[in-house]
Design an enzyme around this catalytic site. Sequence first.
Site, PDB file in Angstrom:
ATOM      1  N   LYS A  13       3.942   4.523  -7.405  1.00  0.00           N
ATOM      2  CA  LYS A  13       2.791   6.154  -7.464  1.00  0.00           C
ATOM      3  C   LYS A  13       3.417   6.860  -7.270  1.00  0.00           C
ATOM      4  O   LYS A  13       4.445   7.974  -7.857  1.00  0.00           O
ATOM      5  CB  LYS A  13       1.572   6.144  -6.998  1.00  0.00           C
ATOM      6  CG  LYS A  13       0.786   5.204  -7.489  1.00  0.00           C
ATOM      7  CD  LYS A  13      -1.037   5.791  -6.179  1.00  0.00           C
ATOM      8  CE  LYS A  13      -0.321   5.844  -5.492  1.00  0.00           C
ATOM      9  NZ  LYS A  13       0.105   4.475  -4.351  1.00  0.00           N
ATOM     10  N   ARG A  88      -8.938   8.937  -3.482  1.00  0.00           N
ATOM     11  CA  ARG A  88      -9.320   7.713  -2.700  1.00  0.00           C
ATOM     12  C   ARG A  88     -10.330   6.910  -2.248  1.00  0.00           C
ATOM     13  O   ARG A  88     -10.006   5.936  -2.971  1.00  0.00           O
ATOM     14  CB  ARG A  88      -8.378   7.529  -1.211  1.00  0.00           C
ATOM     15  CG  ARG A  88      -7.128   6.548  -2.147  1.00  0.00           C
ATOM     16  CD  ARG A  88      -5.773   6.646  -0.502  1.00  0.00           C
ATOM     17  NE  ARG A  88      -4.895   5.583   0.055  1.00  0.00           N
ATOM     18  CZ  ARG A  88      -3.894   5.622  -0.174  1.00  0.00           C
ATOM     19  NH1 ARG A  88      -3.784   7.151  -0.868  1.00  0.00           N
ATOM     20  NH2 ARG A  88      -2.787   5.400   0.140  1.00  0.00           N
ATOM     21  N   ARG A 156       8.103   1.395   7.670  1.00  0.00           N
ATOM     22  CA  ARG A 156       6.237   2.094   7.715  1.00  0.00           C
ATOM     23  C   ARG A 156       6.108   1.423   9.078  1.00  0.00           C
ATOM     24  O   ARG A 156       5.558   0.489   8.876  1.00  0.00           O
ATOM     25  CB  ARG A 156       6.117   2.753   7.008  1.00  0.00           C
ATOM     26  CG  ARG A 156       6.335   4.491   6.800  1.00  0.00           C
ATOM     27  CD  ARG A 156       6.024   4.351   5.324  1.00  0.00           C
ATOM     28  NE  ARG A 156       4.615   4.502   4.823  1.00  0.00           N
ATOM     29  CZ  ARG A 156       3.971   4.634   3.593  1.00  0.00           C
ATOM     30  NH1 ARG A 156       4.468   5.029   2.599  1.00  0.00           N
ATOM     31  NH2 ARG A 156       3.135   4.414   3.345  1.00  0.00           N
TER      32      ARG A 156
END
Length: 222
Positions: A13, A88, A156
């Site tokens: 995305k 979401r 991350r």
Amino acid sequence: MNILLLGPPGAGKGTQAKYICEYFHIPQISTGEMLRAAVRSQSPLGLEVKNILEKGELVSDQIVIELVKKRLEETDVEHGFLFDGFPRTLPQAHALVEAEIFLDCVIEIQVSDESLIKRLSGRRVHLASGRTYHTEFHPPKVAEKDDLTGEALVQREDDKEATIRDRLAVYHRQTLPLIEFYRNIPGLSFLTIDGDQPIEEVRKILLDWIFEKFFKHPGIES
Ligand code: AMP
């Protein structure tokens, strides 16, 4: 033009959002990026959400909705925006409707869980610039170093494999219902695209579709 990009974490995305935003001159509104920036700056919001992000859980609807509403007060959204990672959950989607913030199209990028785990666990980020690499699919020139600055790349916290599995479970449970929600809104253009294709291919399909839908005059042959 207001666009929503939907898809599981790692579907691409962020990558595709950048192409669409550059092409159509609209800002990308990524709640994940806004929350990570808050964590980096150690703001009160950042301190509140740090643990949630690290565990791959969702931040409360209320916090995220407030964040997005504030962002939409800025002037650069005048000609539209692209939502990446928001809404979401169904309550987030309902909050948009209540605030009379409407979407012109929803694009869902589908990728299998197996590919997502491979993609996310190899992802490395240069924190200062946001540039991303992949240990296998897009390696930096020198392992674990940013190509332009030579600075260290990091993984991350939420890209560690156990957390990825949790994030995918959260996606299936909380975000997949949005697909039905948006499919059932009359007049809203909805595209599902197979994200298990090369980035360039996905980019072309997306841009062509948006262009056809919104910019091609119905009576004029190209
Ligand atoms: P992302 O970069 O979109 O994968 O988001 C990273 C993390 O930020 C997620 O795992 C959540 O903890 C948090 N987050 C981002 N967007 C939302 C949202 N719309 N609602 C709740 N939490 C979010």
